[in-house]
Design a protein around this motif. Structure first.
Motif, PDB file in Angstrom:
ATOM      1  N   GLN A  53       0.826  -1.212   0.000  1.00  9.50           N
ATOM      2  CA  GLN A  53       0.000   0.000   0.000  1.00  9.50           C
ATOM      3  C   GLN A  53       0.857   1.257   0.000  1.00  9.50           C
ATOM      4  O   GLN A  53       0.583   2.215  -0.725  1.00  9.50           O
ATOM      5  CB  GLN A  53      -0.936   0.020   1.223  1.00  9.50           C
ATOM      6  N   SER A  54       1.934   1.235   0.796  1.00 11.54           N
ATOM      7  CA  SER A  54       2.754   2.464   0.891  1.00 11.54           C
ATOM      8  C   SER A  54       3.577   2.690  -0.380  1.00 11.54           C
ATOM      9  O   SER A  54       4.081   3.779  -0.595  1.00 11.54           O
ATOM     10  CB  SER A  54       3.644   2.416   2.133  1.00 11.54           C
ATOM     11  N   HIS A 105      -1.338   6.516  -5.039  1.00 15.11           N
ATOM     12  CA  HIS A 105      -2.652   6.674  -4.393  1.00 15.11           C
ATOM     13  C   HIS A 105      -3.739   6.652  -5.442  1.00 15.11           C
ATOM     14  O   HIS A 105      -3.611   7.256  -6.495  1.00 15.11           O
ATOM     15  CB  HIS A 105      -2.681   7.969  -3.589  1.00 15.11           C
ATOM     16  N   GLN A 106      -4.806   5.871  -5.160  1.00 12.63           N
ATOM     17  CA  GLN A 106      -5.844   5.710  -6.184  1.00 12.63           C
ATOM     18  C   GLN A 106      -7.093   6.508  -5.843  1.00 12.63           C
ATOM     19  O   GLN A 106      -7.311   6.848  -4.711  1.00 12.63           O
ATOM     20  CB  GLN A 106      -6.188   4.229  -6.338  1.00 12.63           C
TER      21      GLN A 106
END
Ligand code: GLY
Length: 379
Positions: free
Chosen positions: A373-374, A378-379
């Motif tokens: 995730q990191s 970013h979605q």
């Protein structure tokens, strides 16, 4: 750019010692000019070359002219370039073509191309007529230092990469560095990801050497490429000798970065937007982050690695992939189909630092997802 005096570079031999399946890897500049010399013990009546259209256009005559000169008949099968050719459909077509050419057990197959061609042709050699001899003449850096060595052959399944295949050692590997110096830059740097991997797995001195010689490597100076390819082949051969069929953990170490990398490749549909070496480089970066988060590896080693990747302008972050970005959950699902899964448990190759990889069984999957995730845009 090729450095001065490259013709004077003496070729080297790395032997892969596997009892009856032992073979030599020859490394040198312009080896193909003496192709018949290297193949002399293997040539009988006929040779079939399996290659792909880009390689054929640029380099096929480097094989066919020397074969013509010694009166060896040859056939060529030219496939579409790219990972999509690593399919059962293409294997079927190639096998039918070989049979229609009335191939005989003593005929030699030559895999002439990058990793896709080497993996596919090796698999074909292992099944046609229950197995014929083949030689690897890899045309990319990635194939010269990794996929052409060690006898892993394979094709992809809808379920994941390289899930169908066999072990079939070649009779010979010819690493002609002249082919490397004509590679498109993107292919060269993708292959460098696998070179770097060897230092990360088990040879900190080699990593130091890569750092110290970064300018020569970037300039493609032939002496540096020679040393880099030779060292990589030596490390790979030693590992293959210790654990040919990946029954222990030794050969698994070569999969550093591959659990993450294969998941990205699967979810980008094996398209040209992510080359295998690029996926491995991203994967090594994530495996180092995971190792540090799991308190196995000092943070300084992660920083040293990412500095190195940045200084070489390697594709090393999922942000650099130009494709619909998968979510962390999609990547986690794809990773669970990895060949390293044992008793339903996902295993990762992690590190205690640069040059010290190990196979970890009990990885915190929550941490894996957090790392993904990191690192995802970013979605
Ligand atoms: N490329 C990984 C292996 O040969 O085992």
């Amino acid at each position: 750019m090729i450095s001065r005096g490259h013709q004077k570079i003496v070729s080297k031999i790395v032997t892969v010692n596997l009892a009856n399946d032992s073979y030599d890897i020859h490394i040198g500049y312009g080896l193909l000019q003496n192709l018949d010399h290297y193949l002399s013990d293997l040539l009988h009546q006929r040779v079939t070359i399996i290659t792909e259209s880009n390689v054929a256009e640029l380099h096929l005559t480097r094989l066919t002219e020397p074969l013509d000169q010694v009166g060896i008949k040859w056939e060529v099968i030219i496939l579409e370039p790219g990972e999509k050719s690593k399919s059962l459909t293409v294997v079927h077509e190639v096998v039918e073509k070989l049979l229609s050419l009335q191939i005989e057990r003593k005929d030699l197959l030559i895999a002439f191309g990058g990793g896709v061609i080497g993996d596919l042709a090796g698999f074909v050699a292992s099944i046609v007529l229950r197995g014929i001899e083949y030689v690897q003449i890899p045309t990319t850096l990635l194939a010269q230092v990794d996929s052409a060595i060690g006898g892993k052959t394979g094709i992809n399944s809808k379920q994941g990469k390289n899930l169908i295949g066999s072990f079939k050692q070649p009779k010979l590997v010819l690493n002609d560095l002249e082919l490397i110096t004509t590679l498109p830059a993107r292919q060269y740097w993708a292959g460098y990801g696998e070179v770097l991997k060897y230092g990360l797995i088990c040879d900190r001195d080699f990593f130091d050497w890569l750092e110290t010689n970064s300018n020569q490597i970037k300039e493609m100076e032939i002496e540096a490429i020679m040393k880099m390819v030779q060292k990589s082949c030596q490390i790979k051969s030693t590992i293959v000798e210790e654990d040919e069929k990946e029954l222990g953990n030794q050969r698994t170490l070569l999969n550093l970065g591959h659990t993450f990398g294969h998941a990205f490749e699967t979810l980008t549909d094996y398209t040209n937007c992510l080359l295998h070496g690029e996926a491995v480089t991203i994967g090594c970066n994530l495996a180092f982050q995971l190792s540090a988060e799991s308190k196995f590896c000092p943070k300084e080693d992660v920083e040293r690695l990412t500095d190195h990747m940045r200084s070489f302008q390697l594709v090393h972050s999922p942000n650099q992939i130009k494709y619909n970005h998968p979510t962390a959950q999609m990547l986690m699902k794809a990773m669970k189909k990895d060949k390293k899964v044992m008793n339903g448990v996902l295993r990762f190759v992690l590190v205690r630092g640069i040059g010290e990889a190990f196979v970890a069984e009990n990885v915190n999957l929550g941490l894996v997802e957090k790392i993904l995730q990191s690192n995802l845009p970013h979605q």
